[in-house]
Write an enzyme that holds these catalytic residues in place. Sequence first.
Site, PDB file in Angstrom:
ATOM      1  N   GLY A 145       5.333  67.823 108.013  1.00 59.29           N
ATOM      2  CA  GLY A 145       5.549  69.217 107.690  1.00 59.29           C
ATOM      3  C   GLY A 145       5.246  69.480 106.220  1.00 59.29           C
ATOM      4  O   GLY A 145       5.241  68.561 105.394  1.00 59.29           O
ATOM      5  N   CYS A 146       5.012  70.741 105.894  1.00 62.34           N
ATOM      6  CA  CYS A 146       4.647  71.068 104.513  1.00 62.34           C
ATOM      7  C   CYS A 146       5.814  70.854 103.554  1.00 62.34           C
ATOM      8  O   CYS A 146       5.640  70.262 102.477  1.00 62.34           O
ATOM      9  CB  CYS A 146       4.119  72.495 104.422  1.00 62.34           C
ATOM     10  SG  CYS A 146       5.195  73.749 105.167  1.00 62.34           S
ATOM     11  N   TYR A 147       7.008  71.292 103.925  1.00 62.64           N
ATOM     12  CA  TYR A 147       8.168  71.035 103.067  1.00 62.64           C
ATOM     13  C   TYR A 147       8.438  69.535 102.911  1.00 62.64           C
ATOM     14  O   TYR A 147       8.657  69.052 101.790  1.00 62.64           O
ATOM     15  CB  TYR A 147       9.417  71.716 103.624  1.00 62.64           C
ATOM     16  CG  TYR A 147       9.509  73.211 103.405  1.00 62.64           C
ATOM     17  CD1 TYR A 147       9.328  73.772 102.145  1.00 62.64           C
ATOM     18  CD2 TYR A 147       9.815  74.066 104.463  1.00 62.64           C
ATOM     19  CE1 TYR A 147       9.443  75.146 101.945  1.00 62.64           C
ATOM     20  CE2 TYR A 147       9.932  75.438 104.274  1.00 62.64           C
ATOM     21  CZ  TYR A 147       9.738  75.976 103.011  1.00 62.64           C
ATOM     22  OH  TYR A 147       9.853  77.330 102.821  1.00 62.64           O
ATOM     23  N   THR A 149       6.348  67.109 103.048  1.00 64.38           N
ATOM     24  CA  THR A 149       5.319  66.527 102.188  1.00 64.38           C
ATOM     25  C   THR A 149       5.727  66.633 100.728  1.00 64.38           C
ATOM     26  O   THR A 149       5.697  65.650  99.973  1.00 64.38           O
ATOM     27  CB  THR A 149       3.964  67.213 102.413  1.00 64.38           C
ATOM     28  OG1 THR A 149       3.517  66.949 103.752  1.00 64.38           O
ATOM     29  CG2 THR A 149       2.917  66.708 101.432  1.00 64.38           C
TER      30      THR A 149
END
Length: 343
Positions: A145-147, A149
């Site tokens: 997920g972006c968060y 990462t």
Amino acid sequence: MTISVAVSGASGYAGGEVLRLLAGHPDVTIGAITAHSNAGSRLGELQPHLHGLASRILEDTTVENLAGHDVVFLALPHGASAEIAAQLPAGTVVIDAGADHRLADPAAWEKFYGSPHAGTWPYGLPELPGQREALKGATRIAVPGCYPTSALLALAPGFAANLLELDDVVIISASGTSGAGKAAKVNLIGSEVMGSMSPYGVGGGHRHTPEIEQGLSGVAGGQVSVSFTPTLAPMSRGILTTATAKVKAGVTAEDLRQAWADAYDDEPFVHLLPEGQWPATKSVVGSNHAALQLAYDPHANRVIVTCVIDNLTKGTAGGAIQSMNIALGLPEAAGLNLQGVAP
């Protein structure tokens, strides 16, 4: 060699970003481009920035259309990837940009996503200790997920070096609106977002919490507890994560900085900035780069790390292509040599 690639979910933000990067990849030929409700539409109507692919017609997202390629990117809503992935050939490299295959704990998946667990794939964050080896030759890859990462890049070096306490990790992240996807939502329209910030998923309710805990615990070798709060920022792209953790007795500011320098000095896409320079989201927009800075707060005995990424690039599509390159034995930076955009 030339790799044939199919991209599902091509009408959305993540799928469009995968296509933008693949269009500049020297070893890739783009095959099927698929969507669900937008099947039959011309890609240029939905992704007008993809000029070289604008005339392509979106096909249905079916196993038949995706099969027959060397690599398949699944940029689908959470819960939609597993059924398709299970029917694709074992030798096809399948890269899931959704959450279906990120979590190792079935109970955590069912608690936060409310459906049966589909299994766990190698995790596509090469900068974590041991992950490059896990990705080499992999035919199934779960994109972080972006968060997570940004959060894992922020704190992993301290846990890997055994400098941080496992409890009382606090992470606050601000994300641009593209992180919520392309579907129309009242809280994401311009008049609601411009000039305003707002929290959501407060109190441990955000779905990325168990993924962050899983990643940090794996690096630390023990269970890390995390309090994670996301906020919505008035920008289209970018994440700014500020992560703090308690420092173990006897650890100095010099020890902390050395650990982060050792972890990232040789990384092509993660940059510890010179002391005194703090990262800004604008510096990484459109790129696969992450920029970090850290400080030691002796009063609270905590390390504070700020990390910025583009949520659609390093946080999704860039990380996916970086992982593909490693899995196939291609140069890791192939198709990813874009710099940030300024001003």
